[in-house]
Structure formats: C-alpha cells, structure tokens
Write a protein that holds these residues in place. Structure first.
Motif, short mmCIF file in Angstrom:
data_model
loop_
_atom_site.label_atom_id
_atom_site.label_comp_id
_atom_site.label_asym_id
_atom_site.label_seq_id
_atom_site.Cartn_x
_atom_site.Cartn_y
_atom_site.Cartn_z
N UNK A 85 -41.91 38.90 -19.86
CA UNK A 85 -41.36 38.72 -18.51
C UNK A 85 -42.28 38.55 -17.23
N UNK A 86 -43.62 38.51 -17.60
CA UNK A 86 -44.26 38.58 -16.59
C UNK A 86 -45.41 37.34 -16.45
N UNK B 24 -56.50 35.36 -8.23
CA UNK B 24 -57.30 34.03 -7.93
C UNK B 24 -56.72 33.81 -6.47
N UNK B 25 -57.62 33.68 -5.46
CA UNK B 25 -57.08 33.31 -4.24
C UNK B 25 -56.38 34.81 -3.54
N UNK B 26 -56.60 35.80 -4.15
CA UNK B 26 -55.90 37.08 -3.84
C UNK B 26 -54.54 37.17 -4.31
N UNK B 27 -54.00 35.96 -5.08
CA UNK B 27 -53.01 35.98 -5.88
C UNK B 27 -53.09 36.68 -7.26
N UNK B 28 -52.02 37.45 -7.77
CA UNK B 28 -51.94 37.84 -9.01
C UNK B 28 -51.29 36.92 -9.85
N UNK B 29 -52.36 36.60 -10.94
CA UNK B 29 -51.88 35.80 -12.10
C UNK B 29 -51.91 36.68 -13.45
N UNK C 22 -51.05 28.87 -7.81
CA UNK C 22 -51.26 29.18 -6.38
C UNK C 22 -50.28 28.99 -5.41
N UNK C 23 -49.91 27.68 -5.47
CA UNK C 23 -48.88 27.01 -4.71
C UNK C 23 -47.55 28.01 -4.77
N UNK C 24 -47.18 28.25 -5.95
CA UNK C 24 -45.82 28.91 -6.29
C UNK C 24 -46.13 29.88 -7.27
N UNK C 25 -46.32 31.03 -7.22
CA UNK C 25 -46.39 32.05 -8.09
C UNK C 25 -45.46 32.40 -9.13
#
Ligand SMILES: [Zn+2]
Ligand SMILES: [Zn+2]
Length: 874
Positions: free
Chosen positions: A245-246, A221-226, A170-173
C-alpha cells in the motif's frame, strides 16, 4: 590472576603497530600471558591471538614479543609478495603467467545532469562525485531510455539506478520502482544504500542500524517521505500489506515477482500503475532455465503495467558479459537498450596470475586445493604477516575441504587460533551469520574468507589484498567478478590455481587465450515450449481482469511459438475463447481450474510430470521428471542452494523423491545411456565435405548406473536401485541439438575404432564449449552413433541441451561452430601426452560416463582436421 604492568619496551612495540595503549595490563590464563588495554577489551580481543608467545620471568616481562603484522590493504605491494612467493622453494615451481592491470585514475562526469536540487544536495552530503559512466547511465534513464550497465564489481552500479529512481520520487511522490535481485542476500545491502540518501544521514553507525534488518523502512529525502521495503519469502503478512500500500521502492526476487506480485496483481494496482523504473540487478545470473523463466516473467510484468497505463524504464546491471545488449533484449523483450560498459571508476595496480601446480613424482599434478592451502599457510596468513585474502571454490564441497585442510595445516605448524582468522562462506548461511562474518571482516577480527560464488555478487565486502581461486571458476566473467574484490583501496594480487582438467590445462598451455579472453555470452531460451505454456497460462489469468487477450497480443509479447501453446491450453480447457463485435479474445477458465496451480517454481525446468522432493516428511521443492532421472536417482548426491542431500528413493506412483540431508565428501555422476532420434532439421551449415545441423531431437534415456566420486580419489561404479521401473513417458524428452554428420569415407573404419574417435570428439566439444558460452557442465550433453539412420547411415555426433525444450545452448554453439572446432583441434594437438586415450590435460574428463574408457585421440584429431574448413586448421 596476577596483574603486571606493561614494560616501556612492549608499549613501544605495540605503538609501532599503531595500537594505542592507555593503561595496559597483562593477565595470565593457564600459565599463558594475555593482555588487555585499560579502556576496554575490544582491542585486546582483536589482538591477543596474534600477540604470540609472551614469556614471563617471575613477574618481570622480558621478552620474546612477536606480533603478527596485518598488512592494511592500502599498504599492500602485490609485486613484492609475488616475488616472495616465487622464492619459496615449495611453491615457486608452479608455472606462472602474469598479467599486470595498471593503476587507473577515475574519470569524473563533466556534464551537469538535470537532477532535482534535493538529489544534488544528498549526493554531496554522501561525498559522491559521479564517475563518467554513472552520469551517462543516469542521463539515459532520466531521458526514459532503457539502459544496461555492464561494468566490473565495485564500479558504483547502484548509484546509476538509485539516483534516477529517487529523483523521480522527489518530483512526484506517487512514483514507484521495482528492484529485482536474483538472491535474497543482496536486497538487505541495497536497503542501506537507498537509506544513505536520507536527509539525516550523518554517516554514523547509530542511525545506520535502523536499516540493517527488517522489511519496511521510511526516510526523509529533501523533506519528503519515502517508503521502501523488501517483499520476499519471509516478509510477514501484515508488513506485506503495508509494503503493497505504501512503498515507493519494492525490493524483491524473481520468485516473489512471479508468485506474489503478478499472481495477485489486483492487490498491486497502486504500485504497478505508478511504476516508473524496473531495476534488474546481476542479470548475468539469469541464464539457462532460470533465465528463460525470468524472461517470460518480465514480459508478463510489462503487459500488466501496460494494461494499467504504465511503461516503466528498465535499468539492468550486469557483470561484464559477452553479449550485454542481446541478453538485455532477450530478458525483457524490449528493443531499445543503451549499453554502458566503460568503467571510469579508479583502480589500483593489480596482478593476475595463472598458477599451475607442479607435477608430483607419480606424474600427477598437485591438487589445486592443496596448493591453495600451501599458499595461505606459507605466505599469506602466517605468523609473520597477514595479507587480507579472499578465496573462492566452485562448490560447497571444495570450500569445505579447503577449510578443513587449512585447520589441519595450522595445527601441524603449531600455530594455534590461526584457522579462526579465516571463515567459510556459503549461500546456506543464515543472514545473522553472514552479517557477523562481514562485520568481523570489517572490524579486523578475521582476515580471510573462503567461499563459493555466493561471494561474487554485489554483497559489500571490505577491500581485500589477495584473491585466490581453487581452479578456474568456470567463466572469465566469474574470474573478473572475483578479482574485482581486490585493488580498490590498495594494490591487488589474484591467483587462479588450475586443476588437472582439460580446459584449465588448455589455458595453462595458451595463457594468452585466458588473459585476452572475451567474457562468455549468456544464453536463454524464452521460446522453450514447456516454459512458454506455463507462463502463457499465468499471463492469461493475469490479464483476465483487464478484458482478456487477443492472439495478436500473445504474438507480440511471446512470439509466434506461443500460438501452439495457446491451442494446447484451449484443448485442455484451461482458457476460454470469447468473441464480440470487434475481436476474439481469451480469458482464464476459472470455473474448472484453479489458477494457482499454473504457478510452478522457476528455478527448475518444468514438465508434465513434476515430482515433490521430501526431506524428513517436509516438502523442500518441486522438480521435473527429466531432472529426477538425471540428478535424483536413488543414491545420488543432490545439491540445492548449497545444501547437500542424498536421494533415498523415488516413488514414481505418487511422484515423490525422498531425500535426507547429508554431509558427504563425494559427489555422484549418473551414467545414462541416451538414444537420440532426429525429429526436425532447422538449419544447416557447410563444413569441409560434411555439414552441421541445428534442429530438434528426441532423447530416450536409460539410467541404470552411476559413479561415486571422491575429489582427488577413485570413482566407484554403483548400480541404481530403482524400486519400480521408470515409466516410459519420463525417460523421453524433446530438445534442441546440433549434430555433425561425418562423410561416407568413415563408414569403413572398424566400428570399435570409430566409436572411440567419436567419443573423443564428443569430449573435446564438451570441454571447449564453456570457453565461449556461460554454462554449467550439466546443461549440455553429447551423444554419438557410428550408424545414424536419419543421417543416411553415416556416423553422427550430437550436442544437445540437457533440458526438455532446450535453453539456447545448442543454438548458440551452432552459431559459433567454426571457432569451437578450431579450439577442439588446438586442445588435442597441443597436449604432449602420447597415449591414444589422451590424458586429464586434453580429453579425459571427470564427468565421463564411461570413465574415459575407449577414447581415440589420434583418429579424433584426424577426423576433426578433415572436416574443419582449412583456414581454421594450422
Ligand atoms: Zn593429453
Ligand atoms: Zn565419455
């Protein structure tokens, strides 16, 4: 088919069992009545086998309606059931020792952790309130400290690593984490646990399904793609690329880390450069050869990361073991571990019973397996009530036999369908079957499961009420892992049914030692020269792209011992020496070697001579020469990954072992004759009037015979039909050992008598060792000689690691030799048998290559007492 309305009475009966009946109807098949509810077959299917004997009198239902009550785990009363079992005349005779584990409330974390809001919200959404030990573990990880969490099954270990890992993402995707599981089955479970953190988790089955199979997954998660994925053997090529790669989180196993990730680390630079956490789950599985390999793989991983500027934090999880910190250090080569071993999760009251089957008229004990089936069919899964039960066997064979006996017993009792309430579970089941069993268990279609220790690991199993074990599972760590399957939702009862085996009967005589026993230590040997040589070659290949490595580098990561391997690789021209102004360094010699050849399998030991195992013309594995002699001689039954094979022949010329898959009810034990020679004394400890040494020995093994053993039956001696003589270099290996040199005075004893005493001491030692060290019976061996030339002609007894180079067992035994000797004396002294050759409760073992002939227990005891320091004898 005739349809009949359910009578009021029946409806009421059903309702008392909590079964909702809307427009119920009955139908008959072949004259037997069954029923289903108006709104679907689901409940009917679940119930009709238990709704026994519904009789009909010309269409009117009158009746002897008996429904077997399945006791929900939350209502289970352990003490009540135990009392009932004790009153059962068939079972009650067994000697019982009981320990109560009282109910324990949860203690929740009071401190607030510096977590991102997104994680805090997600935990709340999932209804997770952190326990104290979880918060402590997370806090350490967040501070960048290496952690080892050694708490029982179901104490919430996964949260301890998922929280810091997801927090970092979350802090650094761009952050990444690597999860390594010793077996494949565990990774899928973990995918679901990661996915439960997602924003749209509504706790429903529908969205959950997306995460129940497949290899590559994403979530918000929290709007961020994981992104996260499983990188293992079956992962398809195109998906492998996407994962590399991802993915933020990659789940894999040690084999794939070695073959797939480190070997091709150039394809993984994005991932490795951003690696924040490495999670190793179930680290108690990493023992012996496999564990030693793993330790060297982790060292390589650390160095590649370092070259890319990453320094991941290690989070290790383990069952409760004797030496968690030491094991964590050995496994990773890192020094600074914080130990979290206080379990603050809640537990209900649990009773653990040590159960010794009664003696039969012929003086032999009832088989543990038979007693297990007695317990199941008489008290646990009967037509009166069903207690949710999980049972463990140590081998696939014992699981299979128990299940067969269970089926027969229900048939004899005339209760049809009952065996279908219980399922077998072994590691060879395909994933779909495993899923099916677990969902049937969760859905209440089955109520019992009998499995091997594959069930011990972190797979999600709904709460059970009763735990049974066919025999002592080999370590107290296993007992607690297995017992941890009961007592979460409601009370739990555990019964360990002992075999007629020396260590198990020792526990029957000293139950306090069983219940108070400290978990065993796990030993590995990352300094094993054979393994070290292979991993050093891999390491030099992996580092060649980063400018090669210097001698100092090698020393810091693998220790001084590696320098000898380095010289060896240099002589073999596997590596090339370079020199520039400031330093000397090595790189892999690609011009005359294929680096892929250096990457050998890691589940077996390795040697200069490796054999391919072929089954029906298909290659199923590679195995070292020493193991071929020990376990894969012609006629041997070989078990790998829960599959059973018979060795057809061994081709020394082409280095091939041909096997075929079989389903036999016997196992084999080779009867090798070992000649031992002392090579180097490394350490010495004084005993009374004598010494014990630790060092290196050479073993020359002659294998001409083996035993065919049917469990509970007789053993037959068979000759091994080698098609060609065994090559000399194959039957000799060097390994680590400890040895006792007996004082001069024993030289005068008649040779035959002395040999029998040495034989008995050897047995006692081999029986007692697994009490303090976690090892398989094959891992350590004994030998003795009345005249040892290297010990001044004195009688000598050896204990040695049964693998070239050693796996740390003899060393660990040497360190605790006083306790081992004390227990040997206790083992022999406490058994009431009068015969000199002892009995299966003291010194006779099923693994003896001489079938327990020539044992002298009295003289053995006398010698043991004379050489053991006085304060330890009693
Ligand atoms: Zn005995
Ligand atoms: Zn023996």
């Amino acid at each position: 088919m005739k349809k009949v309305q359910l009578s009021e009475t029946i409806v009421r009966i059903l309702e008392t069992y909590g079964i909702e009946v809307l427009t119920p109807q009955f139908f008959a098949i072949e004259g037997r009545w069954h029923w289903f509810t108006g709104h679907g077959h689901k409940d009917a299917f679940r119930l009709w086998p238990t709704a026994a004997q519904i009789l009909s009198d010309r269409g009117s239902l009158a009746v002897n309606f008996k429904l077997t009550k399945v006791i929900p785990p939350s209502e289970f009363k352990a003490a009540q059931l135990l009392e009932k079992i004790k009153r059962n005349s068939k079972l009650g005779e067994a000697i019982l020792h009981i320990k109560e584990y009282p109910k324990k409330d949860a203690s929740y974390a009071s401190k607030s952790l510096p977590l991102t809001d997104e994680i805090v919200v997600s935990l709340k959404r999932q209804g997770i309130k952190l326990y104290e030990h979880q918060a402590n573990a997370i806090e350490c990880a967040l501070k960048g400290r290496n952690v080892v969490i050694a708490t029982p099954t179901a104490s919430g270990k996964t949260v301890c690593f998922n929280v810091p890992v997801l927090d970092a993402i979350i802090r650094d995707t761009s952050s990444c984490a690597l999860y390594v599981y010793p077996t494949k089955a565990l990774a899928q479970d973990q995918i679901r646990k990661i996915a439960s953190f997602r924003d749209d988790n509504k706790g429903d089955d529908v969205t959950d399904k997306q995460y129940s199979s497949g290899y590559y997954f994403t979530m918000k998660l929290g709007g961020k793609q994981i992104a996260f994925g499983k990188y293992e053997g079956p992962t398809p090529q195109d998906i492998r690329k996407v994962i590399r790669e991802r993915c933020n989180i990659v789940l894999t196993n040690p084999d794939e880390l070695h073959f797939g990730i480190l070997r091709f680390n150039q394809l993984w630079t994005r991932f490795l450069k951003n690696l924040k956490y490495v999670v190793l789950d179930e680290i108690h599985i990493y023992k012996g050869i496999f564990g030693s390999h793993m330790a060297l793989i982790i060292r390589r991983l650390r160095k590649v990361c370092e070259a890319l500027g990453a320094r991941p934090v290690f989070i290790l999880c383990s069952a409760t073991i004797g030496n968690p910190i030491e094991h964590a250090k050995n496994l990773t080569g890192c020094d600074d571990f914080v130990l979290i071993d206080k379990d603050s999760s809640p537990k209900k009251k649990r009773l653990l019973v040590l159960w010794n089957p009664p003696l039969k008229e012929d003086g032999k004990r009832v088989e543990a397996l038979t007693n297990l089936v007695d317990l199941l069919t008489e008290e646990l899964i009967t037509s009166n009530q069903i207690v949710k039960t999980i049972a463990f066997g140590r081998s696939r064979l014992s699981v299979k036999l128990a299940y067969k006996l269970l089926e027969d017993r229900y048939r004899q009792k005339g209760i049809r369908n009952f065996a279908s309430f219980v399922r077998e579970y072994t590691a060879t089941l395909p994933p779909e079957r495993r899923e099916e069993i677990f969902s049937a268990l969760a859905g209440g279609k089955i109520h019992g499961i009998i499995g091997t220790n594959a069930l011990e690991l972190g797979v999600d199993i709904p709460d059970m009420s009763c735990y049974l074990s066919i025999g002592y599972p080999g370590s107290i760590t296993s007992v607690h892992q297995q017992f941890g399957r009961v007592g979460r939702v409601g009370e739990g009862l555990g019964i360990v049914i002992l075999h007629d085996d020396p260590l198990e009967q020792y526990f029957a005589r000293f139950p306090k030692e069983f219940f108070d026993k400290k978990p065993e230590d796990i030993t590995i040997n990352p300094k094993n020269p054979v393994l070290l040589r292979m991993h050093l070659a891999c390491y030099i290949h992996e580092m060649s792209a980063y400018g090669g490595i210097s001698e100092d580098d090698i020393k810091t990561i693998f220790g001084e011992e590696a320098i000898e391997c380095l010289r060896k690789l240099e002589r073999e021209q596997k590596i090339l020496r370079y020199e520039d102004k400031s330093r000397v360094y090595w790189k892999f010699n690609y011009s005359s070697n294929d680096f892929s050849q250096e990457y050998l399998p890691i589940r077996n030991p390795i040697s200069n001579v490796n054999f391919t195992i072929n089954c029906d013309g298909e290659k199923i594995g590679i195995i070292d020469g020493a193991s071929v002699l020990r376990d894969l001689h012609p006629g041997a039954i070989w078990i790998d990954n829960d599959r059973q094979y018979e060795v057809v022949n061994v081709d020394f010329m082409n280095k091939v072992v041909n096997v075929r898959e079989v389903d036999f009810e016997y196992y084999t034990v080779a009867a090798p004759k070992d000649k031992v020679r002392i090579l180097q004394k490394k350490q010495q400890k004084m005993l009374r009037r004598t010494s014990v040494y630790f060092g290196l020995i050479s073993v020359r093994r002659e294998v001409k015979e083996y035993w065919k053993i049917v469990p509970g039956g007789e053993a037959e001696r068979e000759e091994i039909k080698w098609s060609t003589p065994i090559p000399e270099d194959l039957c000799t290996f060097n390994t680590e050992a400890l040895w006792f040199v007996l004082p001069n005075q024993y030289k005068t004893i008649m040779n035959q008598e002395l040999e029998s005493a040495l034989h008995a001491i050897e047995h006692a030692l081999l029986i007692i060792i697994p009490k303090s060290i976690n090892c398989d019976p094959n891992d350590i061996k004994g030998a003795y000689t009345p005249v040892c030339p290297e010990s001044g002609g004195n009688p000598t007894i050896f204990l040695f690691d049964n693998y070239p180079g050693g796996i740390g067992l003899a060393k660990s035994c040497f360190q605790r030799i006083h306790n081992i000797l004390r227990d040997c004396i206790r083992l022999i002294e406490s058994c009431k048998c009068r015969e000199n050759e002892g009995c299966p409760s003291c010194i006779q073992t099923s693994r003896c290559e001489k079938r327990n002939k020539n044992l002298n227990k009295k003289l053995a005891l006398k010698i043991l007492k004379e050489v053991t320091p006085r304060r330890l004898c009693f």
